[in-house]
Design an enzyme around this catalytic site. Structure first.
Site, PDB file in Angstrom:
ATOM      1  N   ARG A  99       2.904 -29.782  -9.811  1.00 56.60           N
ATOM      2  CA  ARG A  99       3.265 -29.164  -8.536  1.00 56.60           C
ATOM      3  C   ARG A  99       4.616 -29.672  -8.043  1.00 56.60           C
ATOM      4  O   ARG A  99       4.810 -30.855  -7.791  1.00 56.60           O
ATOM      5  CB  ARG A  99       2.179 -29.453  -7.500  1.00 56.60           C
ATOM      6  N   HIS A 101       8.141 -27.705  -5.804  1.00 54.12           N
ATOM      7  CA  HIS A 101       8.658 -26.456  -5.267  1.00 54.12           C
ATOM      8  C   HIS A 101       9.712 -25.813  -6.160  1.00 54.12           C
ATOM      9  O   HIS A 101       9.817 -24.592  -6.221  1.00 54.12           O
ATOM     10  CB  HIS A 101       9.237 -26.685  -3.862  1.00 54.12           C
ATOM     11  N   LYS A 145       5.770  -6.846  -4.691  1.00 60.20           N
ATOM     12  CA  LYS A 145       4.306  -6.899  -4.765  1.00 60.20           C
ATOM     13  C   LYS A 145       3.907  -8.320  -5.165  1.00 60.20           C
ATOM     14  O   LYS A 145       3.545  -8.610  -6.312  1.00 60.20           O
ATOM     15  CB  LYS A 145       3.773  -5.854  -5.746  1.00 60.20           C
ATOM     16  N   GLU A 177       3.267   0.311   7.324  1.00 56.06           N
ATOM     17  CA  GLU A 177       2.272   0.719   6.328  1.00 56.06           C
ATOM     18  C   GLU A 177       0.948   0.064   6.685  1.00 56.06           C
ATOM     19  O   GLU A 177       0.830  -0.614   7.701  1.00 56.06           O
ATOM     20  CB  GLU A 177       2.730   0.322   4.922  1.00 56.06           C
TER      21      GLU A 177
END
Length: 277
Positions: A99, A101, A145, A177
């Site tokens: 982990r 960034h 998306k 939307e």
């Protein structure tokens, strides 16, 4: 039967495979697509995959497979599942790494699931659905998306708790939307939806509905509209891969039109279904 794929291996749908340090799990660092199969055939797969790679490029993600190779994997997985009508979910993340960034130097991680298609009940189709208008609290790049869907989830849950099917999102007085749909109004025989921008997803079903409208010689207008215009519309409908074309008959306890799915909405859905064949 439902099946899954993870980084080159076909597996059972319930088999645990995602490592703790998978960046989709840790950060939502990835993109996804949902593709509908009708009678074993994918609907608008090319358009879905083009949008997937566009989303990946926007977040600087190298998927690591050519579009044709990914399409072959998807087709083989659906064929192996034996499902005729299926929902295929595919996501690509920045991979498996400790982990941090900053981007890791590791290959992308690809997972796919194939499950029986989710069908809306006939009652929902014939009666239409209720929606709630809620603030659009998402980020500025909704055209991507992305796996980061927490604002969408919170809006959808709030709508559900109000007895509604969907949350219709409002940003600076304009409807953008739904939490997982595109939104359309019909006025005097003209279909209207928000223009493409970074604030909305370029829906694949939206694209198909535009084609159907053109075939029916129905004016299709890409122009922003307000909540007041939605309340006063003759018809309102939603589009998405899983909902297809779905009438809205009530918004914020305000009846839309005569309170029944409109004739143009039904024509558009019929035309859409013809395209899926």
């Amino acid at each position: 039967m439902a099946l899954a794929y993870f980084n080159g291996k076909i597996i059972g749908i319930d088999e645990p495979v995602i490592p703790i340090d998978e960046r989709g799990h840790q950060f939502g660092d990835g993109v996804y697509e949902v593709i509908r199969f009708y009678q074993g055939k994918p609907f608008m797969m090319k358009e879905h995959l083009e949008r997937l790679y566009k989303s990946a490029k926007a977040i600087k993600l190298e998927i690591g497979k050519e579009q044709e190779e990914l399409e072959t994997i998807m087709l083989q997985l659906v064929e192996k599942s034996g499902l005729a009508d299926a929902d295929l979910y595919m996501q690509a993340t920045r991979g498996i790494a400790p982990r941090n960034h900053l981007f890791p130097t590791c290959p992308a991680s690809i997972s796919i699931t194939v499950k029986p298609a989710r069908e809306l009940s006939q009652d929902v189709r014939t009666q239409g659905v209720k929606v709630a208008l809620l603030p659009d609290e998402r980020w500025q790049n909704c055209y991507i998306k992305s796996l980061n869907l927490l604002p969408n989830i919170l809006a959808k849950q709030e709508a559900f708790e109000q007895g509604c099917f969907e949350a219709v999102l409002v940003r600076e007085g304009i409807i953008t939307e739904g939490s997982s749909t595109n939104v359309f109004i019909v006025k005097e025989g003209r279909v209207q939806t928000a223009p493409l921008s970074n604030h909305i997803l370029a829906g694949i079903t939206r694209m198909a509905v535009k084609e159907v409208a053109e075939e029916l010689k129905v004016p299709f207008i890409e122009k922003s509209f307000t909540p007041e215009e939605l309340f006063q519309a003759d018809e309102v409908f939603l589009t998405s891969t899983t909902s297809e074309v779905l009438a809205v008959t009530n918004a914020d306890d305000c009846q839309i039109g005569d309170g029944r799915p409109g004739s143009l909405t039904m024509q558009l859905h019929k035309g859409f279904r013809q395209k899926t064949r």
